[in-house]
Scaffold this active site. Sequence first.
Site, short mmCIF file in Angstrom:
data_model
loop_
_atom_site.label_atom_id
_atom_site.label_comp_id
_atom_site.label_asym_id
_atom_site.label_seq_id
_atom_site.Cartn_x
_atom_site.Cartn_y
_atom_site.Cartn_z
N HIS A 1 0.84 -1.22 0.00
CA HIS A 1 0.00 0.00 0.00
C HIS A 1 0.87 1.26 0.00
CE1 HIS A 1 -3.38 -2.65 1.36
NE2 HIS A 1 -2.39 -3.23 2.04
N SER B 1 14.30 22.26 -15.03
CA SER B 1 13.16 23.14 -15.30
C SER B 1 13.66 24.41 -15.97
CB SER B 1 12.48 23.47 -13.98
OG SER B 1 11.80 24.70 -14.07
N LYS C 1 15.87 22.12 -10.15
CA LYS C 1 15.12 20.90 -10.46
C LYS C 1 15.92 19.82 -11.15
CE LYS C 1 10.78 20.63 -10.52
NZ LYS C 1 10.03 19.64 -9.78
N GLU D 1 9.00 9.25 -16.82
CA GLU D 1 7.62 9.72 -17.01
C GLU D 1 7.11 9.44 -18.42
OE1 GLU D 1 6.96 13.56 -14.26
OE2 GLU D 1 8.71 13.70 -15.54
#
Length: 468
Positions: free
Chosen positions: A154, A275, A281, A288
């Site tokens: 979980h 970024s 970043k 992704e």
Amino acid sequence: MNLRSGRLKGKMTSDAASFTSSLEFDRRIFQADIRCNQAHTTMLKEQGIIPADEADKIIEALQKLEAEGIDSLNMDPSVEDIHMAVENYVTSQIGEAAGFMHTGKSRNDQVATDLRLVLKDEILDIQADILKFILNILDMASQHTETVMVGYTHLQHAQPTTFAHHLLSYAYALKRDYQRLQDAYRRVDMCPLGSAALTTTSFPINRDRTRELLGFSVLLENSIDGVSSRDFMAETVSALSILSMTLSRICEELIIWSTYEFGMVEIAGEYSSTSSIMPQKKNPDVAEIARAKTAAVYGELNTILTILKSLPQSYNRDLQEVTPHLWSAVDNSHSILTITTDMLSTTTFNKERGKELADANFSTATELADLMVKEKNLPFRVAHQIVGRTVTKAIEGRIKPSDINSEFIDIVAHELTGEFLMLDNTKVKDALDPEKVVRTRKVVGGPASEMVEEAIGRLREFVNRESE
Ligand code: ARG
């Protein structure tokens, strides 16, 4: 020779020609189409169905085309498809004798044969890359058999394990993905050539000979089935969808584990982006995109199944529309596979953080309950309750797992059962130590380093066997 000049008056409109042409995605079957024509012509010659000298001329022209490449073909949409483009080329080389090539053959069995030939190679390439990925994972796992981390259920801290044990869970999933493709391959590796349009032909063709020349294992016997069926595509794309799913889950873990909150892994800069506004970043863009492209593979499966749904038997032009979705699924899943391989192999695991998390949040609680069962013969449910209450009390009192001792446990045990357990404090400490707990998990498939080493050995054998 114009295909339409017999039955039809004039050309299709250019819109209709472009709308129906498969030429663009037929590029992929160009070489297979030449091989298919060569095999069929050779067989026609051997069977004495067409004159030997004409057959030789055809085969020579096909060889010339193979050497020159696809750019020698007229790929105007009005040509319809690659089969006509190839035939037109042979005609341009040897004149009307080219027409012998199509004796006892239809584009219907030809396209099915070409697609199977190409897909066989694609499957083998992807399978080889899955084996590479498994080997990479095994090499990485060998470095981490003692690297403790917390395992999740979980997405909550569950039990301690090792990074190697976790990595092997990827390897076994990939092994099944490999085997699924192996199974699919068996049904792709069937030769429909000789089915002709749908009922074979009255020419005494030798289907087994073309099968052999093209390197198929068996015939796809029934000729209606031969030109109707695309289940081999649906099955392959289904296996590729499942492979992509496995990969997307690996990518997802890299995304989550590389966050500041988890801090468990560091993805290499080569597989990260930054970024345009936030200079600090480091984003896991490759993972992704891989995660998202998995959806595209599933989408292709859905499109393929939907095109095929309810089609009446034998050839329908709808079947042509399946093909680009097949190639898209093949290309997307293959690229997800290779990029994920490279990304994972260059990802580093933070051992200190792994241990810190395993120590932090009672991941060893199950072992403490097991200790009560082993030492005091308590039913597991009673032990479970005592430990559960002990953890709650520790959290409330801000007591670390490593500070829990027999006396602390006995406050709870007495509350709940009216009795003191008086557990040996060394055993309590050991039960609460993630590294020691991992060492006790010596069941087959468990995280103890010797079990993981054995599993690595068996997986290596599998890869070696399959690579032969
Ligand atoms: N381009 C077609 C395909 O990809 C080849 C078969 C065409 N057959 C036909 N009868 N129009 O399926």
